[in-house]
Scaffold this active site. Sequence first.
Site, PDB file in Angstrom:
ATOM      1  N   CYS A  30       0.829  -1.216   0.000  1.00 59.38           N
ATOM      2  CA  CYS A  30       0.000   0.000   0.000  1.00 59.38           C
ATOM      3  C   CYS A  30       0.864   1.268   0.000  1.00 59.38           C
ATOM      4  O   CYS A  30       1.478   1.555  -1.019  1.00 59.38           O
ATOM      5  CB  CYS A  30      -0.970  -0.054   1.170  1.00 59.38           C
ATOM      6  SG  CYS A  30      -2.408   0.963   0.892  1.00 59.38           S
TER       7      CYS A  30
ATOM      8  N   HIS B 229      -3.227  -5.420   1.882  1.00 56.92           N
ATOM      9  CA  HIS B 229      -2.534  -5.688   3.157  1.00 56.92           C
ATOM     10  C   HIS B 229      -2.639  -7.158   3.582  1.00 56.92           C
ATOM     11  O   HIS B 229      -3.533  -7.497   4.377  1.00 56.92           O
ATOM     12  CB  HIS B 229      -3.175  -4.844   4.265  1.00 56.92           C
ATOM     13  CG  HIS B 229      -2.964  -3.385   4.135  1.00 56.92           C
ATOM     14  ND1 HIS B 229      -1.949  -2.715   4.758  1.00 56.92           N
ATOM     15  CD2 HIS B 229      -3.658  -2.449   3.447  1.00 56.92           C
ATOM     16  CE1 HIS B 229      -2.010  -1.430   4.475  1.00 56.92           C
ATOM     17  NE2 HIS B 229      -3.041  -1.243   3.676  1.00 56.92           N
TER      18      HIS B 229
ATOM     19  N   GLU C  20      -0.880  -8.644   5.664  1.00 55.24           N
ATOM     20  CA  GLU C  20      -0.541  -8.775   7.089  1.00 55.24           C
ATOM     21  C   GLU C  20      -1.768  -8.653   7.983  1.00 55.24           C
ATOM     22  O   GLU C  20      -1.710  -8.955   9.173  1.00 55.24           O
ATOM     23  CB  GLU C  20       0.530  -7.737   7.475  1.00 55.24           C
ATOM     24  CG  GLU C  20       0.050  -6.307   7.665  1.00 55.24           C
ATOM     25  CD  GLU C  20      -0.240  -5.550   6.362  1.00 55.24           C
ATOM     26  OE1 GLU C  20      -0.150  -6.152   5.271  1.00 55.24           O
ATOM     27  OE2 GLU C  20      -0.572  -4.348   6.444  1.00 55.24           O
TER      28      GLU C  20
HETATM   29  N1  GLN Z   1      -3.714   6.327   1.225  1.00 54.36           N
HETATM   30  C1  GLN Z   1      -2.410   6.091   1.761  1.00 54.36           C
HETATM   31  C2  GLN Z   1      -1.345   6.906   1.009  1.00 54.36           C
HETATM   32  O1  GLN Z   1      -1.630   7.420  -0.024  1.00 54.36           O
HETATM   33  C3  GLN Z   1      -2.039   4.625   1.706  1.00 54.36           C
HETATM   34  C4  GLN Z   1      -2.984   3.844   2.558  1.00 54.36           C
HETATM   35  C5  GLN Z   1      -2.395   2.600   3.150  1.00 54.36           C
HETATM   36  O2  GLN Z   1      -1.183   2.416   3.203  1.00 54.36           O
HETATM   37  N2  GLN Z   1      -3.252   1.753   3.687  1.00 54.36           N
HETATM   38  O3  GLN Z   1      -0.252   7.032   1.459  1.00 54.36           O
END
Ligand code: GLN
Length: 189
Positions: free
Chosen positions: A78, A170, A172
């Site tokens: 992410c 994610h 995890e």
């Molecule tokens: N929206 C976050 C970003 O742009 C990422 C979200 C996440 O890591 N769950 O940094």
Amino acid sequence: MKIGVLALQGDYQKHLEMLKSLGADAVLVRTADEVRELDGLIIPGGESTTIGKLMRRFGIDEAIIEKVGQGMAVYGTCAGMILMAKDIEDSDQHRLGLLDITIRRNAFGRQIDSFETDIQVDELGPDPIRAVFIRAPFITEVRNGVRSLASIDGRAILIQRGKLLASAFHPELTDDTRLHKYFLDIVKS
Ligand code: GLN
């Protein structure tokens, strides 16, 4: 084989627990020197702008880029995936630029902040994996030998290039350890 989880901000603890449950020698890292000891690094989810700023402040960005040049494996989830990208749409935020991809942040829309779905990843076997998305990015373009391992509606959400792995979701946050195991196999290879 030493695996680090970057612990500047975000949900690093869950990654650490998952790596330990797989028997890995895993530690939280917060300095450039600690990064230089590693064979593999996980960059967790969180807020990519914040993690990027902190990385730069502590010289961790340079240490990561240097170590990747020497064969260190990196897995970004992410926000971690955002930080690994070369191009981020409409943003000049600090990044590592390790993967030749274009990212759109918060791409699944603000109404659906988070959702879960089953995805098929051939590399992980026949059973689908539960993917949890939280204000997730998606990849709008993949270039230069970056391989898509899974996608939703034609958008790549899990990619690999050599020892670099990144997911928009994610793993995890589930109890399925296969993707972490896959990463450990990459580190070993
Ligand atoms: N929206 C976050 C970003 O742009 C990422 C979200 C996440 O890591 N769950 O940094």
